[in-house]
Design an enzyme around this catalytic site. Structure first.
Site, PDB file in Angstrom:
ATOM      1  N   GLY A  24       0.838  -1.206   0.000  1.00  0.00           N
ATOM      2  CA  GLY A  24       0.000   0.000   0.000  1.00  0.00           C
ATOM      3  C   GLY A  24       0.870   1.252   0.000  1.00  0.00           C
ATOM      4  O   GLY A  24       0.565   2.232  -0.675  1.00  0.00           O
ATOM      5  N   TRP A  60       2.451   1.654  -3.410  1.00  0.00           N
ATOM      6  CA  TRP A  60       1.469   2.085  -4.405  1.00  0.00           C
ATOM      7  C   TRP A  60       1.515   3.606  -4.577  1.00  0.00           C
ATOM      8  O   TRP A  60       1.278   4.126  -5.657  1.00  0.00           O
ATOM      9  CB  TRP A  60       0.069   1.644  -3.960  1.00  0.00           C
ATOM     10  CG  TRP A  60      -1.034   2.156  -4.843  1.00  0.00           C
ATOM     11  CD1 TRP A  60      -1.487   1.592  -5.998  1.00  0.00           C
ATOM     12  CD2 TRP A  60      -1.829   3.328  -4.646  1.00  0.00           C
ATOM     13  NE1 TRP A  60      -2.501   2.339  -6.523  1.00  0.00           N
ATOM     14  CE2 TRP A  60      -2.740   3.415  -5.707  1.00  0.00           C
ATOM     15  CE3 TRP A  60      -1.863   4.332  -3.664  1.00  0.00           C
ATOM     16  CZ2 TRP A  60      -3.667   4.438  -5.827  1.00  0.00           C
ATOM     17  CZ3 TRP A  60      -2.788   5.360  -3.787  1.00  0.00           C
ATOM     18  CH2 TRP A  60      -3.677   5.404  -4.849  1.00  0.00           C
ATOM     19  N   HIS A  61       1.850   4.306  -3.473  1.00  0.00           N
ATOM     20  CA  HIS A  61       1.864   5.766  -3.537  1.00  0.00           C
ATOM     21  C   HIS A  61       3.027   6.309  -4.347  1.00  0.00           C
ATOM     22  O   HIS A  61       3.002   7.461  -4.765  1.00  0.00           O
ATOM     23  CB  HIS A  61       1.898   6.366  -2.127  1.00  0.00           C
ATOM     24  CG  HIS A  61       0.609   6.203  -1.400  1.00  0.00           C
ATOM     25  ND1 HIS A  61       0.273   5.039  -0.741  1.00  0.00           N
ATOM     26  CD2 HIS A  61      -0.462   7.020  -1.251  1.00  0.00           C
ATOM     27  CE1 HIS A  61      -0.936   5.168  -0.215  1.00  0.00           C
ATOM     28  NE2 HIS A  61      -1.400   6.347  -0.512  1.00  0.00           N
ATOM     29  N   GLY A  62       4.055   5.511  -4.564  1.00  0.00           N
ATOM     30  CA  GLY A  62       5.158   6.021  -5.367  1.00  0.00           C
ATOM     31  C   GLY A  62       6.419   5.213  -5.174  1.00  0.00           C
ATOM     32  O   GLY A  62       6.528   4.412  -4.239  1.00  0.00           O
ATOM     33  N   PHE A 101       0.368  10.015  -7.699  1.00  0.00           N
ATOM     34  CA  PHE A 101       0.325   8.596  -7.365  1.00  0.00           C
ATOM     35  C   PHE A 101      -0.418   7.858  -8.453  1.00  0.00           C
ATOM     36  O   PHE A 101      -0.366   6.729  -8.620  1.00  0.00           O
ATOM     37  CB  PHE A 101      -0.341   8.370  -6.008  1.00  0.00           C
ATOM     38  CG  PHE A 101       0.268   9.213  -4.909  1.00  0.00           C
ATOM     39  CD1 PHE A 101       1.618   9.557  -4.961  1.00  0.00           C
ATOM     40  CD2 PHE A 101      -0.477   9.664  -3.856  1.00  0.00           C
ATOM     41  CE1 PHE A 101       2.190  10.341  -3.966  1.00  0.00           C
ATOM     42  CE2 PHE A 101       0.087  10.440  -2.841  1.00  0.00           C
ATOM     43  CZ  PHE A 101       1.415  10.784  -2.903  1.00  0.00           C
TER      44      PHE A 101
END
Lengths: 344, 463
Positions: free
Chosen positions: B321, B324-326, B463
């Protein structure tokens, strides 16, 4: 053993508007409400729509905005609503008040018979083997420009703040020297000098340039002719003169590393040439830091290079900006020159 | 195209009017809304429209094949290949440069040369959102939760512009049923939509951007230049900024969809009211939490295989998770930090009893600490920021407008939920023709707070 996973109820709350009885209006109400809102905005801010369109790059988007913005601006300008709205809301504006500062003026003329004087300011002592002037203490460093100046400003601040230097980071994203729609850098540079009194100024700008500029006869000159380069250099020179504060401050002006896009690369070539020409009268106070040999030797774009013996990506994916690693490298170039001129 | 821009203000009324004019004829409405959505997307990155179309066709084809097959093993394999294709795409665009550089530097230090070309790849706007939606569609078809949709419905689902670039992550089974028949023109939550758009604009433009430029950006850029009071303030300010930025975007997206007759799932539910990590993730970016729960945590085994496996699954889910943001170690650290928080909560299992206010206070500050990792440019910057908390000195950024912005962003979340909801419902019942001029005047005031360089992109656009 922990208990088994409970069956998850649907927790998306998709029925929340139904439960509260909020889906009670007609589609026609939605359209009329939005159109009423749009009409009020056109009457009260039509000029802003036109200004926004004028600030955009040429293309379908700009044409679409101006197709609405031109008549909206015309209409709003003839009614008192826009003025009233401006009076009511202007106190909220975060923009600098640049009224009273002199902006860019077009004063380029063809070379005549007279010979422009050469002054000692035109010589950087280090290039002719002369002894450099004594180093001065660096008190305030202003780092400014467009988005190119980020995160260079952070890197310089992180390097200099621990030694007590006051580093002012003043990026103006999306602005350019060739466009005065968002900000007139002639006025802004004068404001910065009066407000901050920097002992040195680092400028990294040009990523958004390439706009047509008015020539001496008032007609627009398109990029990237010699005429355009001349007007651009004149504007850069005006800013350099402001920042150098009659010789009391040093200016470090970075050229643009060649961008990936060939159309932008052509603009950057002209911008860099104009920067070099603009700095000629004050080479002892205005240092042009050429980033091209470092990042894009021979004006050939590259994403990665060797830094400290390691293969490193130095550009952002847009092919224009330096990434963190590239920016650190640019900061080292700047600090090399700053440390030559100042103690801190 | 950003929502708070002149371009969108021109685009939306035109699309809204035509959309309702065509609504009763789906054979015209669907191609129109696809065209409008692709125009919306093309304004950000025209080339990547092809990518969006490719993802649509890929997942539509996979869903059809899964539906046709009666062999469970074949269905699973098709599903795996389809999901792998989506993840490969996400991996190439989002993580390639990061991965290639990390590999190159390790191998270079061993004098083994650079095996992968070190190039940067432009990140298509919204790729993380539309690939996740595509995965949810294919997997839900495989699980038999939904029937495969027609190509045009799949295209509308994946490209529908209100949720295209930054969510919320709308599941196929939440959206496709809304395409089954035309939206009822006599049941539209117009006033709720207008209210959400107004609230979203205030959150984003007035609060988030103001806190960003006056406190958060300067302090996070050079924490060494500030002392403990300002660094502490920047931590709180970023908590307020990221909430207002992202939930503001979500409010606008949900509001726009409502005006067009569609309902999106809720994405935020007063997250700073949380009294634990688990509670926080039920309130923050709820559509991502549900995705991670249903498509990562539970398939990994959830809590069905004993305590240690539960902890492992939680950690994997949260690290993914975070990632996933970067592509950055700070996001990995942030994800792992929340994973440790969840594991600790599970391990304690309510054995430590604290008063509610104290649980809230601890949770809130642990979440703010997590945001510091999330916002910092690097692990070094995180440490530089935190170490300044031990440096006493003057408070130079504690101004009344800054404090007011933080209080306005966080305070209402701590109020009892029912009266706040009742107030929102009451506004949602006001006549739209009364609310519309009020919204226009609000936009005039909001517009006056925008600096000359315009509204910065939403944080979650990256993102």
């Amino acid at each position: 053993m922990t208990p088994p996973e409970p069956q998850h109820r649907e927790d998306n709350l998709m029925d929340r508007f139904d439960r509260a009885g909020l889906r009670r209006f007609r589609a026609r109400d939605a359209v009329i409400a939005v159109l009423i809102g749009a009409a009020i905005l056109i009457l009260a801010a039509g000029g802003s729509i036109r200004r926004a369109g004028n600030g955009m790059r040429a293309g379908i988007g700009r044409d679409a905005v101006l197709a609405v913005g031109d008549p909206a601006g015309w209409l709003a300008g003839r009614l008192p609503v826009q003025h009233a709205a401006h009076v009511l809301t202007n106190w909220l504006s975060p923009n600098l008040n640049l009224t009273g500062f002199v902006g860019f003026t077009t004063t380029t003329t063809a070379a005549g018979q007279s010979i422009p004087p050469v002054t000692p300011d035109a010589f950087d002592p280090s290039t002719i083997g002369a002894s450099p002037p004594p180093q001065q203490p660096l008190r305030t460093l202003l780092v400014t420009g467009d988005s190119m100046s980020e995160p260079l400003d952070q890197d310089l601040a992180q390097a200099l703040v621990p030694s007590g230097v006051h580093v002012i980071q003043d990026p103006h994203i999306g602005t350019g020297i060739s466009s005065t729609v968002l900000v007139d850098w002639g006025k802004l540079s004068a404001y910065q000098v009066r407000h901050d009194h920097p002992s040195a100024v680092v400028v990294f700008i040009g990523a958004n340039d390439g706009y047509s500029m008015p020539g001496p006869d008032g007609k627009l000159v398109n990029c990237c002719s010699v005429e355009w380069a001349t007007i651009y250099a004149q504007r850069v020179r005006q800013m350099m003169n402001t920042y150098r504060q009659a010789g009391a401050a040093r200016v470090y002006w970075l050229t643009l590393p060649t961008p990936r896009d060939p159309a932008r690369a052509k603009i950057s070539l002209v911008v860099n040439a104009a920067i070099e020409v603009a700095a000629e009268p004050w080479r002892d106070q205005v240092r042009v830091i050429d980033t091209v040999p470092e990042f894009t030797p021979g004006n050939r774009y590259r994403d990665a290079m060797t830094v400290n013996g390691q293969p490193t990506i130095v550009r952002e994916s847009d092919g224009i900006h330096l990434n963190d690693a590239g920016s650190e490298l640019a900061a080292k170039l700047v600090l090399g020159d700053v440390n030559r001129d100042f103690t801190h | 195209m950003l929502f708070p821009t002149v371009q969108f203000a021109i685009f939306f009324p035109i699309v809204l009017a035509i959309s309702w004019a065509l609504m009763s004829r789906p054979s015209l409405w669907k191609p129109f809304i696809v065209l409008a959505s692709y125009v919306f997307y093309a304004a950000a990155s025209p080339v990547f429209c092809l990518l969006l179309a490719g993802v649509t066709v890929w997942n539509h084809g996979a869903a059809r094949l899964i539906h046709r097959s009666h062999d469970d093993r074949v269905r699973s394999w098709i599903c795996r290949v389809a999901v792998a294709g989506n993840l490969l795409l996400l991996g190439v665009f989002k993580y390639y440069s990061w991965f290639a550089q990390a590999v190159a530097q390790v191998l270079h230090s061993l004098s083994l040369g650079v095996p992968l070309p070190l190039v940067t790849i432009a990140l298509p706007v919204g790729i993380s959102f539309f690939t996740f939606q595509a995965i949810s569609y294919t997997v839900d078809v495989k699980r038999g939760l939904i029937e495969p949709a027609s190509l045009i419905d799949t295209t509308v689902y994946l490209s529908f512009f209100p949720h295209l670039v930054a969510g919320p992550i709308v599941r196929a089974r939440e959206f496709l049923p809304q395409l089954a028949s035309p939206r009822d023109p006599n049941r539209v939550a117009v006033s709720s939509g207008l209210m959400l758009i107004g609230m979203g604009l205030v959150k984003k433009v007035v609060i988030a951007d103001y806190l960003g430029r006056t406190v958060v950006d300067p302090v996070f850029a050079v924490p060494q230049a500030y002392h403990a009071p300002d660094v502490l303030l920047a931590g709180y300010a970023y908590a307020a900024q990221i909430y207002c930025d992202f939930s503001g975007y979500t409010d606008i997206a949900i509001g726009l969809a409502l005006l067009m007759g569609f309902v999106f799932p809720q994405n935020f539910n007063s997250p700073y009211r949380a009294t634990g990590f688990r509670d926080f993730w039920r309130r923050w970016h709820m559509t991502l939490s549900r995705f991670l729960r249903d498509f990562v945590y539970i398939p990994l085994g959830g809590n069905r295989a004993g305590r240690l496996m539960t902890y492992r699954n939680l950690m994997i889910t949260m690290v993914l998770g975070g990632l996933w943001h970067g592509a950055a170690w700070t996001f990995v650290l942030w994800g792992a930090y929340h994973g440790v928080g969840l594991v600790t909560e599970h391990a304690l299992g309510g054995r430590i009893r604290l008063p509610g206010w104290l649980r809230w206070l601890v949770t809130f500050h642990l979440v703010v600490l997590g945001w510091v990792m999330f916002r910092a440019e690097s692990l070094g910057s995180t440490w530089a920021f935190l170490s300044r908390l031990a440096s006493p000195g003057a408070a130079t950024l504690w101004t009344a407008p800054v404090l007011a912005a933080i209080v306005v962003a966080i305070g209402p979340q701590l109020l009892p939920a029912r009266p706040v909801q009742a107030l929102q419902d009451r506004i949602g019942r006001l006549r739209p023709l009364v609310l519309a001029p009020a919204l226009a005047v609000l936009i005039l005031f909001i517009g006056a707070t925008v600096p000359s360089q315009g509204v910065p992109p939403f944080i979650y656009f990256r993102f």
